[in-house]
Scaffold this motif. Sequence first.
Motif, short mmCIF file in Angstrom:
data_model
loop_
_atom_site.label_atom_id
_atom_site.label_comp_id
_atom_site.label_asym_id
_atom_site.label_seq_id
_atom_site.Cartn_x
_atom_site.Cartn_y
_atom_site.Cartn_z
N ILE A 109 0.81 -1.38 -0.16
CA ILE A 109 0.01 -0.13 0.41
C ILE A 109 0.96 1.13 -0.04
O ILE A 109 0.56 2.45 -0.98
CB ILE A 109 -0.55 0.14 1.03
CG1 ILE A 109 -1.58 -1.43 1.57
CG2 ILE A 109 -2.05 1.14 1.09
CD1 ILE A 109 -2.37 -1.58 2.41
N LEU A 110 1.73 1.08 1.03
CA LEU A 110 2.70 1.72 0.05
C LEU A 110 3.38 2.36 -0.66
O LEU A 110 3.70 3.94 -0.95
CB LEU A 110 4.13 1.86 1.94
CG LEU A 110 5.11 3.22 1.88
CD1 LEU A 110 6.31 2.66 3.23
CD2 LEU A 110 6.51 3.59 0.49
N SER B 165 -7.03 3.60 3.58
CA SER B 165 -8.66 3.70 2.44
C SER B 165 -9.12 5.42 2.70
O SER B 165 -9.16 6.11 1.25
CB SER B 165 -9.48 2.48 3.44
OG SER B 165 -9.21 1.09 2.75
N LEU B 166 -9.03 5.33 4.11
CA LEU B 166 -10.05 6.94 3.99
C LEU B 166 -8.91 8.19 2.92
O LEU B 166 -10.09 9.06 2.42
CB LEU B 166 -9.91 7.06 4.95
CG LEU B 166 -11.32 6.97 5.72
CD1 LEU B 166 -10.58 7.42 7.68
CD2 LEU B 166 -12.53 7.44 5.56
N GLY B 167 -7.59 8.21 3.32
CA GLY B 167 -7.17 8.37 1.92
C GLY B 167 -6.96 9.05 0.87
O GLY B 167 -7.97 9.61 -0.08
N PHE B 168 -7.21 7.91 0.27
CA PHE B 168 -7.61 7.58 -1.23
C PHE B 168 -8.92 7.86 -1.78
O PHE B 168 -9.10 8.31 -2.47
CB PHE B 168 -7.02 5.55 -1.47
CG PHE B 168 -5.55 5.59 -1.49
CD1 PHE B 168 -4.71 6.03 -2.41
CD2 PHE B 168 -5.30 4.48 -0.85
CE1 PHE B 168 -3.94 5.69 -3.03
CE2 PHE B 168 -3.54 4.03 -0.95
CZ PHE B 168 -3.25 4.16 -2.03
N LEU B 169 -9.96 7.37 -0.85
CA LEU B 169 -11.36 7.47 -1.13
C LEU B 169 -11.48 9.06 -0.99
O LEU B 169 -12.15 9.65 -2.28
CB LEU B 169 -12.24 7.24 0.13
CG LEU B 169 -12.57 5.65 0.25
CD1 LEU B 169 -13.50 4.95 0.88
CD2 LEU B 169 -12.89 5.42 -1.18
N THR C 78 -1.69 -2.79 15.65
CA THR C 78 -1.17 -1.17 14.42
C THR C 78 -1.23 -0.90 13.29
O THR C 78 -1.76 -0.73 13.01
CB THR C 78 0.31 -0.62 14.94
OG1 THR C 78 0.67 -0.27 16.61
CG2 THR C 78 0.44 0.48 14.65
N LEU C 79 -0.47 -2.17 13.12
CA LEU C 79 -0.71 -2.55 11.28
C LEU C 79 -2.14 -2.76 11.20
O LEU C 79 -2.75 -2.32 9.55
CB LEU C 79 -0.15 -3.53 11.57
CG LEU C 79 0.99 -3.66 10.90
CD1 LEU C 79 1.80 -5.06 10.89
CD2 LEU C 79 1.78 -3.58 9.85
N MET C 80 -3.53 -3.72 11.76
CA MET C 80 -4.78 -3.33 10.96
C MET C 80 -5.23 -2.04 11.38
O MET C 80 -5.92 -2.08 9.89
CB MET C 80 -5.10 -4.43 12.36
CG MET C 80 -4.99 -5.88 12.16
SD MET C 80 -6.01 -6.64 13.76
CE MET C 80 -7.83 -6.39 13.49
N PRO D 116 -6.12 -1.55 1.76
CA PRO D 116 -6.02 -1.84 2.66
C PRO D 116 -6.83 -2.82 3.12
O PRO D 116 -6.57 -3.55 4.82
CB PRO D 116 -5.84 -0.18 3.14
CG PRO D 116 -5.92 0.58 2.00
CD PRO D 116 -6.47 -0.59 1.25
N ALA D 117 -7.98 -3.23 2.59
CA ALA D 117 -9.26 -4.41 3.68
C ALA D 117 -8.21 -5.18 3.49
O ALA D 117 -7.91 -6.35 4.24
CB ALA D 117 -10.17 -3.98 2.68
N LEU D 118 -7.29 -5.84 2.09
CA LEU D 118 -6.56 -7.11 2.05
C LEU D 118 -5.46 -6.69 3.78
O LEU D 118 -5.70 -8.32 4.66
CB LEU D 118 -5.58 -7.31 1.55
CG LEU D 118 -5.98 -7.33 -0.28
CD1 LEU D 118 -5.89 -7.27 -1.55
CD2 LEU D 118 -7.17 -8.49 -0.32
N LEU D 119 -4.95 -6.06 4.02
CA LEU D 119 -4.19 -5.80 5.28
C LEU D 119 -4.89 -6.09 6.30
O LEU D 119 -4.51 -6.87 7.54
CB LEU D 119 -3.23 -4.35 5.18
CG LEU D 119 -2.62 -4.23 6.36
CD1 LEU D 119 -0.97 -5.55 7.19
CD2 LEU D 119 -2.58 -2.78 6.21
#
Length: 521
Positions: free
Chosen positions: A27-28, A94-98, A85-87, A178-181
């Motif tokens: 994602i990074l 996701s919010l950033g991309f949306l 934290t990773l979760m 990010p949902a995969l993460l």
Amino acid sequence: MERLFRNPRKVMIQMGAAASASLSFMILGMVRAWSSPGMPSLINSKAIPLTESDVSWISSIPPLASLVGSLLAGPCLTYLGRRRTLMLISIPYSLGFLLIGFASHVSMLYIGRILDGAMIGFTAPSAQIFIGECASPRVRGALGAFTAIFLSLGILITYIIGAFVPWNVLAWILSAFPALLFVAMYFMPETPTWLLSKNREEEARKSLQFLRGVHTDVSVEFERLKANMAKGTNSQQIQPKELLKGSVIKPLLLSMALMLLQQFSGINSIIYFTVFIFQRAGSTMDKNLATIIVGIVQLLATIASMFLVDRAGRRILLLVSGVVMAISLAGLGAFFYMVEIYGQEVQQSLGWLPLASLILFIIAYSSGFANVPFLIMGELFPAKFRSILGSLASCFNLLCTFTIIRSFGDMNKTLGEYGTFWFYMSWCVVRVFFVYFCLPETKGKSFDEIERMFANKKKRQLYADEAETAAGPAADRNDVVAVETVVRAPIEEKLSQPHSYGGHDLESEAEDNGEVVPTPL
């Protein structure tokens, strides 16, 4: 890396844990690469009025925002745990991309990029610490390499999707990853080290047993982890004046110099503006196809470099990498210079040169300066100061990244495309001389030997005296030397012993010292 394939069943669960955490690096990579296909598409669509300054800031602001994230990551990792934290960082990603996908005003683009950038600061320490604390020592370096591979994979996925959809649809699609993460980390255990730090011994043992496999005896490793935790708790606090010692400052300055030289080669300018570069080159090849080819080459070169880094010395990798990168940037700059002088004729006859130059640049970068500066950072720093010095060097790296991306557009206007790439080339040349004259070789040396390199004369003499005392007086040639008779075990007894590889017992984790091995960004 070979140890992963020697006995994959033994480390399958650890590989799954490393891959799950490395999804954050994928994602990074998507955050980094979005601006390459996204910004040209946004500018051409004219959906949101943008100034040249807006374009530059929107592209470059994630590394700056990641500084804030990196400062907040420490407390979150301490109190929430590595897994949680990773979760949680998957939600702001996701919010950033949306926000970017639904943007109707330039401020939404800024907020979305800042939010995603801040999560970059969380990603690096969270994923690397999680992998380091879950992996057994003999495969920790190889599993740590997953982060670099997934980073390249994220860049490639973004390039491919961005070639077929507009900027906003690209952001919507990326918001789903990010949902995969979140799901992957949901099924992973918390690290044994963090659980022990919270005095949850039973859960820590279960976590360690799950990661090592049900048929592995983890009792020795678990006791060693407990001992290391107790030793860390009782360790002496670092005094500020200790950071000013030559044995601390010298490794820090060397590492920071490598970080600066890494970023001033222009690598992130190329990643962030790949489509723009091909668009300006006016090559006969489709700019999106050329960008995808660059992404594929980066992924393959990153995978190949993992097998190379432990075979060759650090210095030789950096020297070869620097020379080849300088040659490729010289060729790219020469192409833009000839385009400015001769025009379209050069674009038709030498249209292949920008792609060839960037492919060569990416291969050279991936084989040396992508990973080795971070590897050396973990080797040069004294163990007592490794955490704080690593944080300082990483923050400096992010500042250099922001500076080079933010200045790309201004440099193109002031120096032209050819001047910009020749500027990057000059830093590659400086880097070759710096590595040759200033950087010591660390391959094959223990941490103690490396620390002695930077000690003052008084300490070096002390080390020498201790070594001489430990060795004892040299034996006189007339002394009688006792010869020990080695009793060989019967072949049946040998065959009954547990299999091993490289001296490591594959059915025991007793050699685990509990240290986290730094992995490349």
